[in-house]
Design a protein around this motif. Sequence first.
Motif, short mmCIF file in Angstrom:
data_model
loop_
_atom_site.label_atom_id
_atom_site.label_comp_id
_atom_site.label_asym_id
_atom_site.label_seq_id
_atom_site.Cartn_x
_atom_site.Cartn_y
_atom_site.Cartn_z
N LEU A 164 0.43 -1.48 0.05
CA LEU A 164 0.03 0.15 0.30
C LEU A 164 1.56 1.60 -0.31
O LEU A 164 1.81 1.26 0.52
CB LEU A 164 -0.76 -0.15 1.55
N PRO A 165 0.75 2.63 -1.06
CA PRO A 165 1.18 3.32 -0.76
C PRO A 165 1.11 4.08 0.32
O PRO A 165 0.53 4.08 1.90
CB PRO A 165 0.36 4.38 -1.55
N GLU A 166 2.08 5.09 1.27
CA GLU A 166 2.11 5.65 2.44
C GLU A 166 1.08 5.66 2.80
O GLU A 166 0.77 6.55 2.18
CB GLU A 166 3.24 6.02 2.44
N ASP A 167 0.12 5.39 3.53
CA ASP A 167 -1.70 6.64 4.55
C ASP A 167 -1.71 6.52 3.45
O ASP A 167 -4.02 6.82 3.79
CB ASP A 167 -1.34 7.75 4.64
N GLU A 168 -2.46 5.11 2.50
CA GLU A 168 -3.38 5.10 1.59
C GLU A 168 -4.99 4.08 2.80
O GLU A 168 -3.92 3.25 3.57
CB GLU A 168 -3.02 4.00 0.33
N TYR A 169 -5.62 4.47 2.57
CA TYR A 169 -7.16 4.11 3.10
C TYR A 169 -7.82 2.74 2.78
O TYR A 169 -7.34 2.58 1.97
CB TYR A 169 -8.03 5.32 3.56
#
Length: 358
Positions: A164-169
């Motif tokens: 997951l990309p950083e901070d992706e919800y």
Amino acid sequence: AATADRVAELWAKVLALEAEKPVNDLEVTQTLEQLVTPAMRKLTGHPVLLASLGKLGQYWERLGNPKRAHQCLFLAVSPELKPDGMSKQQESAYRRGLAAAHDKIARIFQRACGEYEMASQHWEQCLRLEPTCREGILGYSVHLFGYGFVKEALALFKEFEKHLPEDEYCGEAWSNKLLAMNYVCGEELTVEDIYAEHQRWAAVVKKRFAAEAFTEHPNCKDPVRRLKIGYLSPDLCGHTVALYSEVLLKYRDPEKYHLTAYFCKKDEDAHSGRLREYVDKWVNLFGTTAGEAARIIRDDQIDILVELTGHTANNRLDILACRPAPIQVSPVGKPAVPCKFGQSPRPAEPGQQARCAL
């Protein structure tokens, strides 16, 4: 060039069919099958063909025909469809297409057939072909968790996060992970570990929905008026939640409390119809974004919003992240730790039934 034209033509027709009618429409499914069948001879192994066969399998499953769905998806992974002389780029695209097809086959074995072993085998094959396949990792982790293999599921959730990309919800992944963590509390994890993970998740959610979150509410300040209470859930139907919620709705004091039910599922049933009779207002939020749903609830001037799903399936905790009501509680769904955006409450003691209120 001719192949590229055929690919573009096939995919354009597939997308046009989707836009024209619901995907569970028999006519759409039969038309798609008529498009895909001749393409199998012309587009052997092409990712678009694999994707089209995958969609066809999903359509047949939704029409209640898992056998036909299997046939289509097994065609997608058939060795006979693999072309010779592929470039490195083509080979990579082909492997991704195969991985996606195995993921879809696994989901059908899981949902329509209840075949644990077969579903597991196809998810494992999916991840051998494409170790970073997000859908495959998530699907298999939820599958393992559902059958009680909690530690194995948590390991896959951890792997999923790496991609997951950083901070992706990703609400589904986070909710399943947090739910699973409670089953190894006191063994692999401490209460503090679980609390810290809830706080990390809360920070991601708060950041993701910051632009849509309300900071003020237009609720009337009259202290003697009826309180407006909203109940938010996809389970106000033939579900355990409906059974115990019925008492709350049926026996409330109508002179003191105005009730609104926010149902988050497409189809209502006889249980939903019965619950409708006990509330002042019934709103179906299915298909709305978190921001859209939050605005509807805020405009209803709900004083207390009660979320009835917690981290279990199909929850809409994303709506609570937008703060549509001045008071929001989530009293059910799992034993956990207290967690409220912007606050740092004390972790629950081992064995204590606590609540996660967003």
